[in-house]
Design an enzyme around this catalytic site. Structure first.
Site, short mmCIF file in Angstrom:
data_model
loop_
_atom_site.label_atom_id
_atom_site.label_comp_id
_atom_site.label_asym_id
_atom_site.label_seq_id
_atom_site.Cartn_x
_atom_site.Cartn_y
_atom_site.Cartn_z
N GLY A 203 33.52 32.67 42.74
CA GLY A 203 32.57 32.99 42.15
C GLY A 203 32.52 33.79 41.31
N GLY A 208 32.13 39.29 43.28
CA GLY A 208 33.90 39.59 43.86
C GLY A 208 33.70 41.07 44.08
N GLU A 225 38.78 34.27 43.05
CA GLU A 225 38.93 33.21 41.76
C GLU A 225 37.83 33.38 40.94
OE1 GLU A 225 41.05 30.93 41.11
OE2 GLU A 225 42.52 31.61 42.52
N CYS A 260 34.53 26.92 35.54
CA CYS A 260 35.18 28.27 35.24
C CYS A 260 36.27 27.92 34.26
CB CYS A 260 35.98 28.71 36.50
SG CYS A 260 37.07 27.55 37.18
P1 NAD Z 1 27.44 31.26 43.93
O1 NAD Z 1 26.34 31.70 43.13
O2 NAD Z 1 27.46 29.96 44.52
O3 NAD Z 1 28.26 32.44 44.51
C1 NAD Z 1 29.38 32.24 45.13
C2 NAD Z 1 29.49 32.59 46.68
O4 NAD Z 1 28.96 34.02 46.83
C3 NAD Z 1 28.55 31.65 47.46
O5 NAD Z 1 28.84 31.18 48.53
C4 NAD Z 1 27.32 32.67 47.70
O6 NAD Z 1 26.62 32.45 48.75
C5 NAD Z 1 28.04 34.13 47.81
N1 NAD Z 1 27.14 35.29 47.21
C6 NAD Z 1 26.28 35.40 46.38
N2 NAD Z 1 25.63 36.59 46.32
C7 NAD Z 1 26.19 37.36 47.38
C8 NAD Z 1 26.06 38.39 47.63
N3 NAD Z 1 25.43 39.40 47.26
N4 NAD Z 1 26.89 38.99 48.80
C9 NAD Z 1 27.78 38.18 49.33
N5 NAD Z 1 27.83 36.75 48.86
C10 NAD Z 1 27.14 36.15 48.04
O7 NAD Z 1 28.41 31.14 42.51
P2 NAD Z 1 28.61 31.73 41.23
O8 NAD Z 1 28.96 33.13 41.16
O9 NAD Z 1 27.31 31.65 40.21
O10 NAD Z 1 29.62 30.88 40.40
C11 NAD Z 1 30.03 30.94 39.11
C12 NAD Z 1 30.99 31.94 38.68
O11 NAD Z 1 32.10 31.62 39.58
C13 NAD Z 1 31.51 31.94 37.33
O12 NAD Z 1 31.68 33.08 37.05
C14 NAD Z 1 32.55 30.90 37.50
O13 NAD Z 1 33.40 31.20 36.03
C15 NAD Z 1 33.14 31.43 38.77
N6 NAD Z 1 34.16 30.21 39.13
C16 NAD Z 1 35.40 30.58 39.25
C17 NAD Z 1 36.32 29.67 39.72
C18 NAD Z 1 37.76 29.79 39.80
O14 NAD Z 1 38.37 28.85 40.37
N7 NAD Z 1 38.49 30.83 39.37
C19 NAD Z 1 35.80 28.30 40.03
C20 NAD Z 1 34.55 28.22 39.86
C21 NAD Z 1 33.57 29.28 39.62
#
Ligand code: NAD
Length: 493
Positions: A203, A208, A225, A260
């Site tokens: 995410g 992170g 990731e 991503c």
């Molecule tokens: P998302 O909103 O689905 O969040 C990811 C996870 O984090 C979810 O399961 C969510 O429930 C949890 N989450 C959200 N807020 C939280 C909090 N405050 N506390 C604890 N957990 C929490 O996904 P996103 O962040 O919008 O994803 C997009 C990002 O992820 C982009 O930056 C993208 O580049 C990156 N990404 C990376 C990869 C990779 O493989 N490197 C793949 C896909 C996406």
């Protein structure tokens, strides 16, 4: 699914006590050693393969419901990737599990040594919404192959896929050791309070940091990731049609830019930019027609929050006059057409954060070499791409651009090469997985030395004497001649 309770209205709740119970149950299952056996790992991987094989249509429908993801992309970029990961793990598992014999040194003679891949224990996988099937199951495959128990928390932003995963994993896998917990921040926070043996989070970098902070409390290792602004540097010495097609495939052909590793922005020279823009426009029209908002081959924006975020980038007065293609939006259908912006200022909003959508800004420079400074002035991206036929430029790019992965003359395809690690560096993440790297990511590499009772050297024990020290100095220096010298009394050490 998972260890859920109910509130007074009968609704399912998952809070700290449910999370703690779940962690305890899975730990007990791990301690029982059942997840360690080759047979258990194999049976779970086979069942995961069945999930992808027998439920293809349901998965495609869930992805359509969550993202209007075209069936083609759902199959090629999610279902088949999961199947391939399962098949590879099944094929290689015995080999991966085998301890790796390594050389020993003179200092420990006589001995033998090996590296034993030991499961960490209980793994927490927190996954993201954009590839909700692949990003949930790919780490789970690695965790199972390595012999761990696993809790998967899919993204609430892709609710249909999350629900389907909970149902299918409940039906096909051993729920004494593999569970799904559905939910959002509250549920994830409850899970993060528990002690896990490794956390794999996919995410954004803001969350992170939350994950890593929670992990630090228990000294839990993390695989993060994350994303970033992945640049594409375009030279003029290229096959223009092939290059533009590959840029489009990586940008709009990957979940309409919500990937991503999608190209985030282009850097090219002032002279070449008009040619590149014309070629992109031409190919975009041939791929998605004259009304791309109606195209069934483009995903929609996942939800109204992300739509509003992208609309803000689009409406920024510093770039709204720079749109040379697209820019159409349909708020009711959450659609934004492929949009190209030429000559955007580097300090504009669209250049200050990861775009994660169908907007593609182009930065122009006098000399392509300037692109290296532009890239390194930002945080390290997850991917970096170069289109060029210039050997020197390619070498320089690979040597100097720091990114999770680099592809020359294409975009995003490194993800499909299972012999390559997939992961970020710096702000784009830490650790890597895919193929054997997934097995390694969820295994502790245990150092094991075997000795017998022969060859016990008095020289290592007190009382320490000058003579013993001389022998040990010669031994530790690794010089055979030195050792012989000391043994024959030639050297004073
Ligand atoms: P998302 O909103 O689905 O969040 C990811 C996870 O984090 C979810 O399961 C969510 O429930 C949890 N989450 C959200 N807020 C939280 C909090 N405050 N506390 C604890 N957990 C929490 O996904 P996103 O962040 O919008 O994803 C997009 C990002 O992820 C982009 O930056 C993208 O580049 C990156 N990404 C990376 C990869 C990779 O493989 N490197 C793949 C896909 C996406």
């Amino acid at each position: 699914m998972g260890s859920t309770g109910h509130n007074e209205e009968g609704q399912v709740v998952f809070g700290a006590s449910e999370a703690s119970r779940l962690a305890e149950e899975l730990r007990a299952s791990f301690i029982s050693c059942k997840t360690r056996s080759y047979e258990w790992r194999r049976s779970q991987l086979k069942n995961l393969l069945k999930v992808a094989e027998y439920h293809e249509q349901e998965i495609i429908e869930a992805l359509r419901s969550d993202l209007s993801k075209p069936e083609f992309e759902s199959y090629v970029q999610e279902i088949s990737m999961v199947k391939n990961s399962c098949k590879l793990a099944l094929k290689e598992l015995k080999h991966w599990m085998k301890p790796e014999k390594v050389k020993t040194s003179l200092t420990t003679f006589p001995s033998s040594a090996e590296i034993v891949s030991e499961p960490f224990g209980v793994i927490l996988v927190i996954s993201a919404w954009n590839y909700p099937f692949l990003l949930s199951l790919d780490p789970v495959i690695g965790a199972i192959a390595a012999g761990n128990a696993v809790v998967l928390k899919p993204s609430e932003i892709a609710p249909a896929t999350s629900k389907l995963l909970a149902k299918l994993i409940g039906e096909y896998l051993d729920t004494s050791s593999i569970r799904v917990v559905e939910g959002a921040v509250k549920e994830t926070s409850a899970l993060l309070e528990q002690k896990w043996d490794k956390i794999c989070y996919t995410g954004n970098a803001r969350v992170g940091r939350i994950v890593m902070t929670a992990a630090a409390k228990h000294l839990t290792p993390v695989l993060l990731e994350l994303g970033g602004k992945s640049p594409v540097v375009v030279d003029s010495s290229i096959n223009l049609q092939v290059s533009t097609r590959r840029i489009i495939a990586g940008k709009w052909g990957c979940n309409n830019g919500q990937a991503c590793v999608s190209p985030d922005y282009i850097i090219t020279t002032k002279d070449f930019a008009p040619k590149l823009v014309d070629a992109l426009k031409h190919e975009l029209e041939s791929f998605y027609g004259k009304s791309p908002l109606e195209s069934k081959d483009l995903s929609r924006i996942v939800n109204s929050n992300h739509f509003a975020r992208l609309k803000e980038l689009l409406d920024d007065e510093r770039v709204s006059g720079k749109i040379v293609h697209g820019g159409e939006v349909d708020e009711t259908k959450l659609r934004i057409s492929p949009t190209i912006m030429l000559d955007v200022p580097q300090d504009s909003l669209v250049m200050s954060e990861e775009i994660f959508g169908p907007l593609l800004p182009i930065i122009t420079v006098d000399k392509l070499e300037e692109s290296f400074d532009i890239i390194s002035s930002g945080t390290k991206p997850l991917a970096a791409y170069l289109f060029s036929n210039d050997k020197k430029l390619k070498e320089l790019f690979v040597m100097t651009v720091s990114a999770g992965g680099v592809v020359i003359n294409d975009t995003t395809i490194h993800l499909a090469v299972h012999t390559l690690p997939f992961g970020g560096v710096g702000e784009s993440g830490m650790g890597a997985y895919h193929g054997k790297f997934s097995f390694d990511a969820f295994s502790h590499k245990k150092a094991v030395v075997y000795r017998s009772f022969v060859g016990d050297a008095a020289v290592r024990y007190p009382p320490y004497t000058k003579g013993k020290l001389r022998v040990l100095k010669a031994l530790l220096s690794g010089s055979l001649l030195g050792i012989i010298g000391v043994l024959l009394g030639w050297s004073k050490g």
